[in-house]
Design an enzyme around this catalytic site. Structure first.
Site, PDB file in Angstrom:
ATOM      1  N   TYR B  11       0.775  -1.114   0.089  1.00 26.42           N
ATOM      2  CA  TYR B  11       0.067   0.006   0.028  1.00 26.42           C
ATOM      3  C   TYR B  11       0.913   1.152  -0.062  1.00 26.42           C
ATOM      4  O   TYR B  11       0.874   2.169  -0.894  1.00 26.42           O
ATOM      5  CB  TYR B  11      -0.694   0.105   1.227  1.00 26.42           C
ATOM      6  CG  TYR B  11      -1.688   1.090   1.502  1.00 26.42           C
ATOM      7  CD1 TYR B  11      -2.613   1.585   0.544  1.00 26.42           C
ATOM      8  CD2 TYR B  11      -1.711   1.651   2.896  1.00 26.42           C
ATOM      9  CE1 TYR B  11      -3.670   2.814   1.055  1.00 26.42           C
ATOM     10  CE2 TYR B  11      -2.493   2.866   3.023  1.00 26.42           C
ATOM     11  CZ  TYR B  11      -3.531   3.311   2.325  1.00 26.42           C
ATOM     12  OH  TYR B  11      -4.249   4.467   2.727  1.00 26.42           O
ATOM     13  N   ASP B  31      10.493  -7.183  -3.490  1.00 26.43           N
ATOM     14  CA  ASP B  31       9.194  -7.692  -2.757  1.00 26.43           C
ATOM     15  C   ASP B  31       9.185  -9.246  -2.870  1.00 26.43           C
ATOM     16  O   ASP B  31       9.530  -9.654  -4.080  1.00 26.43           O
ATOM     17  CB  ASP B  31       7.959  -7.026  -3.246  1.00 26.43           C
ATOM     18  CG  ASP B  31       6.798  -6.750  -2.042  1.00 26.43           C
ATOM     19  OD1 ASP B  31       6.570  -5.794  -1.663  1.00 26.43           O
ATOM     20  OD2 ASP B  31       6.254  -7.990  -1.626  1.00 26.43           O
ATOM     21  N   ASN B 119       9.786 -12.585  10.338  1.00 28.58           N
ATOM     22  CA  ASN B 119       9.680 -11.718   9.242  1.00 28.58           C
ATOM     23  C   ASN B 119      10.357 -10.329   9.386  1.00 28.58           C
ATOM     24  O   ASN B 119      10.953  -9.889   8.548  1.00 28.58           O
ATOM     25  CB  ASN B 119       8.179 -11.709   8.697  1.00 28.58           C
ATOM     26  CG  ASN B 119       8.212 -10.960   7.133  1.00 28.58           C
ATOM     27  OD1 ASN B 119       8.722 -11.635   6.157  1.00 28.58           O
ATOM     28  ND2 ASN B 119       7.746  -9.925   7.163  1.00 28.58           N
ATOM     29  N   THR B 145       6.352   2.747  13.413  1.00 26.87           N
ATOM     30  CA  THR B 145       5.003   3.333  13.721  1.00 26.87           C
ATOM     31  C   THR B 145       4.838   4.175  14.862  1.00 26.87           C
ATOM     32  O   THR B 145       5.624   4.113  15.803  1.00 26.87           O
ATOM     33  CB  THR B 145       3.888   2.129  13.684  1.00 26.87           C
ATOM     34  OG1 THR B 145       2.919   2.338  14.853  1.00 26.87           O
ATOM     35  CG2 THR B 145       4.443   0.855  13.838  1.00 26.87           C
ATOM     36  N   SER B 180       1.235  -4.773  20.719  1.00 22.34           N
ATOM     37  CA  SER B 180       0.994  -5.931  20.171  1.00 22.34           C
ATOM     38  C   SER B 180       2.280  -6.711  19.692  1.00 22.34           C
ATOM     39  O   SER B 180       3.313  -5.956  19.919  1.00 22.34           O
ATOM     40  CB  SER B 180       0.064  -5.894  18.874  1.00 22.34           C
ATOM     41  OG  SER B 180       0.836  -5.271  17.876  1.00 22.34           O
ATOM     42  N   TYR B 182       3.120  -7.101  16.587  1.00 30.62           N
ATOM     43  CA  TYR B 182       3.783  -6.591  15.603  1.00 30.62           C
ATOM     44  C   TYR B 182       4.282  -5.274  16.089  1.00 30.62           C
ATOM     45  O   TYR B 182       5.382  -4.954  15.513  1.00 30.62           O
ATOM     46  CB  TYR B 182       2.269  -6.261  14.919  1.00 30.62           C
ATOM     47  CG  TYR B 182       2.611  -4.795  14.027  1.00 30.62           C
ATOM     48  CD1 TYR B 182       3.541  -4.799  12.915  1.00 30.62           C
ATOM     49  CD2 TYR B 182       1.748  -3.506  14.181  1.00 30.62           C
ATOM     50  CE1 TYR B 182       3.835  -3.679  12.043  1.00 30.62           C
ATOM     51  CE2 TYR B 182       1.991  -2.668  13.778  1.00 30.62           C
ATOM     52  CZ  TYR B 182       3.122  -2.523  12.665  1.00 30.62           C
ATOM     53  OH  TYR B 182       3.206  -1.434  11.788  1.00 30.62           O
ATOM     54  N   HIS B 183       3.504  -4.516  17.075  1.00 35.58           N
ATOM     55  CA  HIS B 183       4.447  -3.297  17.415  1.00 35.58           C
ATOM     56  C   HIS B 183       5.640  -3.418  18.180  1.00 35.58           C
ATOM     57  O   HIS B 183       6.832  -2.823  18.149  1.00 35.58           O
ATOM     58  CB  HIS B 183       3.618  -2.555  18.306  1.00 35.58           C
ATOM     59  CG  HIS B 183       2.405  -1.974  17.596  1.00 35.58           C
ATOM     60  ND1 HIS B 183       0.930  -2.546  17.831  1.00 35.58           N
ATOM     61  CD2 HIS B 183       2.129  -0.704  17.064  1.00 35.58           C
ATOM     62  CE1 HIS B 183       0.215  -1.625  17.006  1.00 35.58           C
ATOM     63  NE2 HIS B 183       0.767  -0.791  16.247  1.00 35.58           N
ATOM     64  N   LYS B 186       8.419  -3.587  15.663  1.00 32.98           N
ATOM     65  CA  LYS B 186       9.086  -2.329  15.381  1.00 32.98           C
ATOM     66  C   LYS B 186      10.052  -1.429  16.308  1.00 32.98           C
ATOM     67  O   LYS B 186      10.996  -0.856  16.263  1.00 32.98           O
ATOM     68  CB  LYS B 186       7.641  -1.308  15.177  1.00 32.98           C
ATOM     69  CG  LYS B 186       6.970  -1.887  14.070  1.00 32.98           C
ATOM     70  CD  LYS B 186       7.512  -1.436  12.582  1.00 32.98           C
ATOM     71  CE  LYS B 186       6.600  -1.701  11.700  1.00 32.98           C
ATOM     72  NZ  LYS B 186       7.167  -1.249  10.066  1.00 32.98           N
ATOM     73  N   GLN B 209       5.736   6.144  11.579  1.00 27.22           N
ATOM     74  CA  GLN B 209       4.198   6.773  10.857  1.00 27.22           C
ATOM     75  C   GLN B 209       3.028   6.393  11.599  1.00 27.22           C
ATOM     76  O   GLN B 209       2.794   5.469  12.304  1.00 27.22           O
ATOM     77  CB  GLN B 209       4.256   5.944   9.488  1.00 27.22           C
ATOM     78  CG  GLN B 209       3.150   6.453   8.488  1.00 27.22           C
ATOM     79  CD  GLN B 209       3.201   5.844   7.177  1.00 27.22           C
ATOM     80  OE1 GLN B 209       3.493   6.696   6.291  1.00 27.22           O
ATOM     81  NE2 GLN B 209       3.186   4.654   7.016  1.00 27.22           N
ATOM     82  N   LEU B 240      -9.720   4.520   9.561  1.00 36.04           N
ATOM     83  CA  LEU B 240     -10.756   5.332   8.838  1.00 36.04           C
ATOM     84  C   LEU B 240     -11.025   4.959   7.300  1.00 36.04           C
ATOM     85  O   LEU B 240     -12.274   5.085   6.751  1.00 36.04           O
ATOM     86  CB  LEU B 240      -9.928   6.714   8.478  1.00 36.04           C
ATOM     87  CG  LEU B 240     -10.326   7.901   7.489  1.00 36.04           C
ATOM     88  CD1 LEU B 240     -12.030   8.330   8.456  1.00 36.04           C
ATOM     89  CD2 LEU B 240      -9.588   9.156   7.499  1.00 36.04           C
ATOM     90  N   ASN B 241     -10.078   4.388   6.714  1.00 35.81           N
ATOM     91  CA  ASN B 241     -10.362   3.398   5.467  1.00 35.81           C
ATOM     92  C   ASN B 241     -11.612   2.545   5.850  1.00 35.81           C
ATOM     93  O   ASN B 241     -12.679   2.601   4.772  1.00 35.81           O
ATOM     94  CB  ASN B 241      -9.207   2.776   4.969  1.00 35.81           C
ATOM     95  CG  ASN B 241      -8.188   3.786   4.355  1.00 35.81           C
ATOM     96  OD1 ASN B 241      -8.341   4.941   4.077  1.00 35.81           O
ATOM     97  ND2 ASN B 241      -6.781   3.032   4.086  1.00 35.81           N
ATOM     98  N   ARG B 242     -11.688   1.811   6.825  1.00 32.23           N
ATOM     99  CA  ARG B 242     -12.773   0.911   7.165  1.00 32.23           C
ATOM    100  C   ARG B 242     -14.170   1.650   7.447  1.00 32.23           C
ATOM    101  O   ARG B 242     -15.084   1.265   6.684  1.00 32.23           O
ATOM    102  CB  ARG B 242     -12.268   0.070   8.296  1.00 32.23           C
ATOM    103  CG  ARG B 242     -11.631  -1.360   8.002  1.00 32.23           C
ATOM    104  CD  ARG B 242     -10.785  -1.903   9.034  1.00 32.23           C
ATOM    105  NE  ARG B 242     -11.685  -2.630  10.197  1.00 32.23           N
ATOM    106  CZ  ARG B 242     -12.624  -3.633  10.094  1.00 32.23           C
ATOM    107  NH1 ARG B 242     -12.651  -4.181   9.130  1.00 32.23           N
ATOM    108  NH2 ARG B 242     -13.390  -3.871  11.502  1.00 32.23           N
ATOM    109  N   VAL B 255     -16.842   0.842  16.021  1.00 33.20           N
ATOM    110  CA  VAL B 255     -15.891   1.448  17.169  1.00 33.20           C
ATOM    111  C   VAL B 255     -15.347   0.320  18.230  1.00 33.20           C
ATOM    112  O   VAL B 255     -16.486  -0.068  18.741  1.00 33.20           O
ATOM    113  CB  VAL B 255     -16.494   3.061  17.614  1.00 33.20           C
ATOM    114  CG1 VAL B 255     -15.854   3.387  18.996  1.00 33.20           C
ATOM    115  CG2 VAL B 255     -16.696   3.771  16.771  1.00 33.20           C
TER     116      VAL B 255
END
Ligand SMILES: NC(=O)c1ccc[n+]([C@@H]2O[C@H](COP(=O)([O-])OP(=O)(O)OC[C@H]3O[C@@H](n4cnc5c(N)ncnc54)[C@H](O)[C@@H]3O)[C@@H](O)[C@H]2O)c1
Ligand SMILES: NC(=O)c1ccc[n+]([C@@H]2O[C@H](COP(=O)([O-])OP(=O)(O)OC[C@H]3O[C@@H](n4cnc5c(N)ncnc54)[C@H](O)[C@@H]3O)[C@@H](O)[C@H]2O)c1
Lengths: 398, 398
Positions: B11, B31, B119, B145, B180, B182-183, B186, B209, B240-242, B255
């Protein structure tokens, strides 16, 4: 208590397993003996010859009638680990020593950095997930290191620090500045454990241990078959133990650079006591707590001078101090002051470094000088590549 | 500039690659398309159908005459990575987007946590070692992030904070509280990059980001074959996209809990600009710097109300807000104030969230409602197990 010791075939783990078993805890060791494989791979050996774990626990049983259970598993194998964690009577505590613990090993090259990283961080994640899924009430006692903190210009607290900023305040994880890929794994582990305690209500004690020295404990001393490993090489050997061995060999003490690097230290006889203290007063559900597990601070040069003085004045062995080019990237002069009140307030009576301890270590080393491979004494693993060393030297010169 | 974009099929990466190529940078994408595989594995799909990377770069070449080079490699494969980094003319910048970036994905189970961890962290380590060994002058631009910081009760600075403590002071890495696995990856990446810059004199910019929203960029809009991915599912879709997609489907806005969770946001049109800014004013050798890459802060409920108002008042689409049980463990009411001066002082002109943007996203979603699998809308991945949820509920009740 029913206690699982991961990494119980190693230096701290074996001494702790015996200490806990001697005090009637029900001890199970898991270990995959990968440390013995790393030794073979790099042509290393313990100064004091060690027996197999099988032979060790048989001897312990013969001498004391006590049983230590042993299971050969790799903590990076999740399903094998879960089978053990998910037993009928759950463990009261899981003491986690099972990691690659040498900073130089982790700096050899990318492959060693990644093997260290995966072994340590995946093992730690597996343990957290296994406790979460099968035994959230088991108290995790995790070995971290004082090296996680680096050498900040402010006092080093036990895991957390209250920060005032722009008129607001919060108690936050103490900022860490790890100095090798090994130390980076420990910082990552700590962050994961904090998260797991908060999210899953796990209970954990993170023992930020200083550099361990010494060899003898009451239990180890019972029989040569119970011998503990004693690392003297440039990869796994730690500073004070190495200095004592160097004296015995008539080898100059290998001080890295100026030697002003100050670190935290602990006698192995205190390590084992700390482990029992942590197990017996467990963290509460959801609680993540940090104990800075050390008793004294010394600079490398202070230690060298102390060993030289004991060697020359008490043992009549001449001893040189040699300042080598520092293979690491670290400050050689810096502020260093660490807090260690938590363990003492739970009853730890520190065993301070004494001339007797240094004498006993030199004597031990004298007994085993025939085991030593002299090639393993000088440091060989550089933090910087040759090009980087040249350009750093140029920069310093300008 | 010669720029390597790792994760350029994704994305942010695809939009950035086009933006940079349009501005005459020499762009190479690496990639391994693992994101497309994860989508298949979990039956997910982009709302807007996407073409293969091959087809995309051919179309770009046809439309503009510009060439984007593409190489299929996994950044966790060290030797393959080194071959690329160690090319004749070295890259000026390596922009690293190539990670698993979903928090829910990393919380599915131990296996997903570890796949995410390996990964991300092994990829990052490989990049650092490859730069160290073959191209220390290439500027690393790494995507982190804002979620690394968590929600401390003090202002969030850009990467570092000066701490006064017991009469002394130091500027230290900002304490992180990732929420999480994931976080956590980072945070671990950031620690590794700090270490690599200090030890090896690498140069790096860590872009923390905010949550990215939006779809259109000038380049993406040139042709449907250039379409970008637009995630709407509960695993990879961002808030927001969702919400905009949920309006288009007539689905209540999901929410989590009270919705007081406040986060940082950025329009994808600003993401691509920030990437170019970071590349064009590189960090100095040895410098590790952090830019908080976001333009505005909103609570989840504020966003929901904004979308509802645009939907009902401008587009005449009825819109409900639904408060779901929060699947995550996070504070729903908290202090939140983040600094983001670095990128603006380098020239970023923020594109603030406007009614027009929300309208355009709802219109885009309306066009593709036939692509939607409704099962993928509600959150399904829980941070706590069922048992833990029950006992947490009990504790709250007491
Ligand atoms: N020795 C020190 O000075 C010191 C200082 C601070 C912290 N620590 C920490 O204490 C712990 C123990 O250190 P040590 O000196 O006893 O190390 P050691 O190398 O002597 O022992 C570690 C043991 O763990 C085992 N092990 C490693 N990875 C494993 C895996 N994936 N699965 C199963 N077993 C595995 C090894 O086989 C070995 O027996 C380490 O976590 C270390 O970081 C040690
Ligand atoms: N999207 C957001 O809201 C957001 C917010 C903050 C930070 N970020 C960060 O920006 C980066 C890009 O995010 P995105 O939304 O574009 O994600 P994405 O999933 O759309 O794209 C990631 C790309 O990286 C590739 N990739 C992943 N692992 C790889 C590997 N080992 N080797 C090679 N390629 C690999 C994937 O195939 C995919 O094409 C991530 O690091 C993410 O954490 C994104």
């Amino acid at each position: 208590m029913k206690i699982l010791i991961a990494g119980g075939d190693g230096y701290c783990g074996w001494a702790s397993a015996l200490y806990l078993s001697a005090r009637d805890h029900d001890v199970t060791i898991i270990d995959n003996f990968i440390r013995r494989k790393w030794d073979n791979e790099h042509d290393l050996n313990s100064l004091v010859p060690i027996f197999t774990l099988d032979e060790r626990v048989k001897e312990w049983n013969r001498l004391t009638g006590k049983t230590i259970h042993i299971i050969n598993i790799d903590v990076t194998n999740y399903s094998a680990l879960c089978e053990i964690i998910n037993c009928e009577t759950k463990f009261d505590a899981l003491v986690h020593f099972a990691q690659q613990r040498s900073a130089p090993f982790s700096m050899i090259n990318c492959d060693h950095a990644i093997r260290t990283h995966i072994n340590n961080t995946v093992g730690n994640m597996n343990i957290l997930w296994a406790l979460h899924e099968y035994s959230p009430n088991t108290h995790l006692v995790k070995l971290g290191t004082m090296g996680e903190y680096g050498t900040p210009n402010i006092d080093i607290e036990e895991g957390f620090i209250t920060i005032e900023h722009n008129g607001r305040s919060d108690r936050l994880p103490y900022p860490k500045q790890p100095g090798s890929f090994y130390h980076l794994t420990k910082v990552s582990d700590s962050d994961q454990i904090i998260f797991a305690c908060r999210t899953w209500n796990l209970r954990a004690t993170d023992l930020n241990q200083g550099i361990v020295y010494g060899y003898n404990t009451d239990e180890i001393d019972l029989s040569p078959v119970l011998a503990n490993r004693f690392d003297y090489d440039h990869i796994f050997g730690t500073v004070l133990n190495r200095f004592c061995i160097q004296v015995a060999l008539g080898y100059p003490l290998t001080v890295h650079g100026e030697g002003g690097q100050t670190r935290s230290f602990i006698d192995i006889r205190d390590t084992v006591k700390c482990i029992e203290i942590a197990c017996q007063t467990p963290a509460k559900p959801g609680e993540y707590r940090v104990f800075n597990q050390f008793t004294e601070m010394f600079s490398v040069l202070e230690l060298a001078k102390l060993v030289k003085q004991v060697s020359e004045n008490i043992m009549n062995i001449p001893c040189e101090i040699s300042h080598l080019k520092n293979p690491r990237t670290e400050k050689e002069v810096h502020y260093y002051n660490c807090i260690n009140t938590n363990l003492r307030s739970l009853g730890l009576q520190p065993t301070l470094l004494s001339n007797e301890t240094i004498v006993s270590l030199i004597q031990l080393a004298k007994k085993y000088t025939n085991q030593v491979n002299l090639k393993l004494i000088p440091p060989q693993i550089q933090w910087k590549s040759e090009n980087e060393q040249i350009s750093a030297a140029k920069q310093n010169h300008e």
